[in-house]
Each structure stands twice: as structure tokens, then as C-alpha cells.
Write a protein that holds these residues in place. Sequence first.
Motif, PDB file in Angstrom:
ATOM      1  N   ASN A  70      37.823  37.005  38.882  1.00  0.00           N
ATOM      2  CA  ASN A  70      38.389  36.452  40.065  1.00  0.00           C
ATOM      3  C   ASN A  70      37.540  35.334  40.808  1.00  0.00           C
TER       4      ASN A  70
ATOM      5  N   SER B 164      38.137  31.439  41.428  1.00  0.00           N
ATOM      6  CA  SER B 164      38.111  30.714  42.877  1.00  0.00           C
ATOM      7  C   SER B 164      36.884  29.656  42.871  1.00  0.00           C
TER       8      SER B 164
ATOM      9  N   GLU C  31      38.924  26.553  41.339  1.00  0.00           N
ATOM     10  CA  GLU C  31      39.756  25.876  42.345  1.00  0.00           C
ATOM     11  C   GLU C  31      38.957  25.118  43.256  1.00  0.00           C
ATOM     12  N   ARG C  32      37.806  25.663  43.675  1.00  0.00           N
ATOM     13  CA  ARG C  32      36.792  25.123  44.807  1.00  0.00           C
ATOM     14  C   ARG C  32      36.324  23.743  44.136  1.00  0.00           C
TER      15      ARG C  32
ATOM     16  N   ASP D  41      33.674  32.018  46.984  1.00  0.00           N
ATOM     17  CA  ASP D  41      34.307  32.508  45.708  1.00  0.00           C
ATOM     18  C   ASP D  41      34.718  33.918  45.660  1.00  0.00           C
TER      19      ASP D  41
ATOM     20  N   SER E 200      36.583  36.224  47.849  1.00  0.00           N
ATOM     21  CA  SER E 200      37.629  35.969  49.073  1.00  0.00           C
ATOM     22  C   SER E 200      37.962  37.269  49.731  1.00  0.00           C
TER      23      SER E 200
ATOM     24  N   ARG F  20      45.125  38.760  41.419  1.00  0.00           N
ATOM     25  CA  ARG F  20      44.620  37.742  42.656  1.00  0.00           C
ATOM     26  C   ARG F  20      45.950  37.119  43.199  1.00  0.00           C
TER      27      ARG F  20
END
Length: 151
Positions: A104, A108, A111-112, A133, A135, A150
Motif C-alpha cells: 500500500n 502511495s 501516486e506521490r 506514503d 496514510s 486501500r
Amino acid sequence: EAINTMVQEMENNRADTIVVFAGYPEPMEEFLSRNPGLHSRVPFKIEFPDYSAEEMLQIATLESGRRGFSISQDAKEKMLTICTEAHKNAENGNGRFCRNLIENAILSYAERVYGNSPMSDASDIEYTLTSDDFSEVQVKKCKEKRIYDRI
């Protein structure tokens, strides 16, 4: 029916048969109690303690390394908090939980780092997971006894 077949096989071929049942203590007791012959044919029980939060952090760190990622110090502190919460709930699965936590976090991270921006030169990218990362969704899911999906 399957349990009856196993019990029969265990009895008929006990000199040549070894059967290992694995699971969490309460479900295993429920399983063994489903057939009176089964419980009496399982003479040894080995219980393994859950990993500590610190051990879970070590497992997660190994999992990230296997995927080519390092973890920043602030992320390790956040991970320890997440692992401490997860440790309170036996249903989190320990090793599986750690693997899912890292998977997960990598989502993240992607995406970041990549988000909607154009692809950059891979040599410029630092493969480090940060506290961002990991969350609050992951922390919340620990408290809910799940971390598998997620949002």
C-alpha cells in the motif's frame, strides 16, 4: 466429510502419515472439535507467539528492501505506530499485514512521485518511502482490524 476422510486416513496409515494443521488458536480449536476422533489424533500442539511491533517493523523493512525501496526515519516511526496498532488485533495476520503495509505504501509512493506528471528519468528517482506514503487510512484500518484494501 473432508474431516471424516482425514481422520480415517490418519488412523489407517498412522505409521506413514504426518498431518500438519495450521491456524490461529481459536479457529483451530473449533476445527479440532468438529470431529471427536480428530482432536484425539492430534497429540502435539505448537503455538507461536505473534510478532512484536518492532519485529513487524523489521519484516516490513525487509519487504520494502526486496522491492528496491528504502524507508526514511520518519516513515519508520510512523510504521512503528501502525504496527503497534496492528499488533493489538490478532486478525491482522502479522507477516501478511507487513507485506500489505508495504504494498500500500508503494502505491502511495507511485501516486506521490508519478501522479499526473510526465515520466521522468528513472536515474533521478529516489526509491525511498516517506511517512506520507503511510496514510491515516492505513492506521484507521489497523484499528478496524483490516488493512487489506486501500481507499
